[in-house]
Write a protein that holds these residues in place. Structure first.
Motif, PDB file in Angstrom:
ATOM      1  N   THR A  94       0.807  -1.229   0.000  1.00  0.00           N
ATOM      2  CA  THR A  94       0.000   0.000   0.000  1.00  0.00           C
ATOM      3  C   THR A  94       0.833   1.269   0.000  1.00  0.00           C
ATOM      4  O   THR A  94       0.303   2.359   0.202  1.00  0.00           O
ATOM      5  N   HIS A 120       5.286   7.403  -0.852  1.00  0.00           N
ATOM      6  CA  HIS A 120       4.190   7.212  -1.803  1.00  0.00           C
ATOM      7  C   HIS A 120       3.081   6.437  -1.124  1.00  0.00           C
ATOM      8  O   HIS A 120       3.308   5.327  -0.614  1.00  0.00           O
ATOM      9  N   ALA A 136      -0.031   4.465  -1.859  1.00  0.00           N
ATOM     10  CA  ALA A 136      -0.700   3.825  -2.984  1.00  0.00           C
ATOM     11  C   ALA A 136      -2.208   3.733  -2.807  1.00  0.00           C
ATOM     12  O   ALA A 136      -2.910   3.303  -3.732  1.00  0.00           O
ATOM     13  N   THR A 137      -2.731   4.130  -1.643  1.00  0.00           N
ATOM     14  CA  THR A 137      -4.179   4.101  -1.433  1.00  0.00           C
ATOM     15  C   THR A 137      -4.847   5.366  -1.950  1.00  0.00           C
ATOM     16  O   THR A 137      -6.077   5.422  -2.004  1.00  0.00           O
ATOM     17  N   GLU A 138      -4.050   6.367  -2.316  1.00  0.00           N
ATOM     18  CA  GLU A 138      -4.623   7.598  -2.865  1.00  0.00           C
ATOM     19  C   GLU A 138      -5.100   7.358  -4.301  1.00  0.00           C
ATOM     20  O   GLU A 138      -4.626   6.442  -4.977  1.00  0.00           O
ATOM     21  N   PRO A 139      -6.020   8.202  -4.801  1.00  0.00           N
ATOM     22  CA  PRO A 139      -6.467   8.066  -6.187  1.00  0.00           C
ATOM     23  C   PRO A 139      -5.295   8.167  -7.157  1.00  0.00           C
ATOM     24  O   PRO A 139      -4.379   8.966  -6.964  1.00  0.00           O
ATOM     25  N   ALA A 140      -5.312   7.358  -8.184  1.00  0.00           N
ATOM     26  CA  ALA A 140      -4.204   7.301  -9.132  1.00  0.00           C
ATOM     27  C   ALA A 140      -3.923   8.654  -9.775  1.00  0.00           C
ATOM     28  O   ALA A 140      -2.777   8.960 -10.119  1.00  0.00           O
ATOM     29  N   GLY A 141      -4.952   9.464  -9.922  1.00  0.00           N
ATOM     30  CA  GLY A 141      -4.775  10.751 -10.585  1.00  0.00           C
ATOM     31  C   GLY A 141      -3.907  11.721  -9.815  1.00  0.00           C
ATOM     32  O   GLY A 141      -3.332  12.641 -10.408  1.00  0.00           O
ATOM     33  N   THR A 142      -3.793  11.546  -8.503  1.00  0.00           N
ATOM     34  CA  THR A 142      -2.983  12.459  -7.697  1.00  0.00           C
ATOM     35  C   THR A 142      -1.884  11.746  -6.905  1.00  0.00           C
ATOM     36  O   THR A 142      -1.064  12.405  -6.265  1.00  0.00           O
ATOM     37  N   ALA A 143      -1.887  10.430  -6.937  1.00  0.00           N
ATOM     38  CA  ALA A 143      -0.896   9.683  -6.160  1.00  0.00           C
ATOM     39  C   ALA A 143       0.495   9.824  -6.770  1.00  0.00           C
ATOM     40  O   ALA A 143       0.646  10.036  -7.972  1.00  0.00           O
ATOM     41  N   GLY A 144       1.500   9.699  -5.948  1.00  0.00           N
ATOM     42  CA  GLY A 144       2.888   9.759  -6.403  1.00  0.00           C
ATOM     43  C   GLY A 144       3.799  10.017  -5.220  1.00  0.00           C
ATOM     44  O   GLY A 144       3.350  10.340  -4.121  1.00  0.00           O
TER      45      GLY A 144
END
Length: 383
Positions: A275, A291, A293-301
């Motif tokens: 995660t 990082h 990884a549970t955040e939305p892909a559009g803002t994760a990083g």
């Protein structure tokens, strides 16, 4: 406040760093005991007296055995080459002195076992022993440990660790003790790899159980320190690479070298979980990359965490946020933790048992390399 008299054995690079930490720790942290810099020990009488005055020690001695008999010495800090760690540490513990011993704990598993057993016996009388893996005390890495303990990375799957230096690239560099197996035990593996093994096991809270490694020596002969016209054999590794498996299933890759041209003290570690991930580079030691990884892909990083906030590990005693710390502060933090453990009669971390676990891994890597990179169980390293 109780006073603890300190004797430091060794006054080269590490001795200078430890001296600075002993001068500093009581002035920065609110401690339950007050350290007193009683005596600096070294083999060369003139040099140790000069360094004692320069580093702030009250006295100097060229006889560490005599120092162990002194009633005003309560802590012995060992900063000598690895071939003398076992004798000094066990003698100090048997004399009723608390011990801080630089890494790696010893030059062999057998020595490390004897040291861990001596520490265990001494602990029953309230005497504590710690091994000096200072990188645990980098605030950003201590924060990484907290995040992993909180479950922010989920199931740990990968550990990637590198320690890259270049101070031996020049083949004319002299044959110092660090290049002699009888003094240092091993080369890049013990000098640098020990830090990586301890740090990886500390961060993920799990032990390495098997390894597959290789080592190499790129420059087999070097000029003698006292006679540059003559050469002697390099009897340690210049570089070590190994893969590892942790008890809970994570995979590890490790690289330690003193031939990475352009890299001065490039300790790097990245940990990937189900995660999230963490990444750290000591050449930017106040920063931790995280990082989620549970955040939305559009803002994760990956995002940078500047580890200078007062609620980050160790930092409430230092400066306002954004004011960076350096290498020397890790040793001050190390002494802070040791002195608190001594005062509270609790086992410091890492203790000699942890140092022994690292030694077993290093030994397994050497055995694997000697057997054409065969996978070696770490337990087998103790046979």
């Amino acid at each position: 406040m109780n006073t603890l008299g300190v004797a430091l054995v060794g006054h080269a690079f590490m001795g200078a760093v430890h001296s600075h930490a002993w001068r500093t720790v009581g002035r920065v942290f609110d401690l339950p005991v007050r350290p007193e810099m009683v005596v600096l020990c070294g083999r060369r009488k003139d040099a140790v007296h000069e360094d004692a005055a320069r580093f702030g020690w009250a006295e100097a001695s060229d006889d560490w055995k005599a120092v162990l008999l002194r009633d005003d010495v309560h802590v012995v800090d060992i900063c000598t080459p690895g071939d003398s760690h076992a004798e000094i540490a066990t003698s100090a513990l048997e004399a009723g002195k608390h011990v801080l011993c630089e890494k790696p704990l010893a030059n062999s598993v057998a020595e490390a076992v004897a040291m861990a057993e001596a520490a265990d016996r001494a602990r029953r009388s309230g005497i504590q022993a710690m091994v000096g893996f200072n990188y645990r005390r980098v605030p950003a890495l201590a924060l990484a440990r907290e995040l992993i303990e909180q479950g922010r990375l989920g199931q740990i799957r990968h550990v990637r660790a590198q320690y890259l230096q270049d101070w031996l690239v020049d083949p004319r560099a002299p044959l110092t003790w660090r290049l002699q197996a009888e003094r240092a035990g091993s080369g890049a593996l013990g000098d640098l790899g020990a830090h990586l093994v301890d740090l990886a096991q500390f961060l993920v809270g799990d032990d390495i159980i098997s390894v597959c490694g290789l080592v190499d020596t790129f420059v087999p002969e070097r000029p003698l320190v006292d006679d540059a016209e003559r050469t002697g054999p390099v009897t340690v590794d210049d570089a070590a690479l190994f893969t590892a498996r942790f008890r809970d299933g994570a995979l590890g890759t490790f690289e330690a070298t003193r031939y990475a041209t352009g890299r001065k003290n490039g300790l790097r570690i990245e940990i990937n979980g189900s995660t999230g991930s963490l990444a750290f580079d000591f050449e930017s030691m106040n920063e931790l990359s995280f990082h989620d990884a549970t955040e939305p892909a559009g803002t994760a990083g990956f995002r940078r965490i500047l580890a200078t906030e007062p609620d980050h590990p160790y930092l409430s005693a230092w400066y306002p946020p954004g004011h960076l710390l350096g290498y020397e502060h890790t040793f001050t933090h190390q002494l802070r933790d040791l002195l608190i453990a001594i005062a509270s009669r609790t086992t410091p971390s890492p203790d000699f048992a942890a140092g022994l676990r690292v030694q077993r891994v290093l030994d397994a890597v050497q055995r694997s390399a000697a057997h054409h990179s065969r996978w070696i169980p770490v337990e087998e390293a103790s046979r």
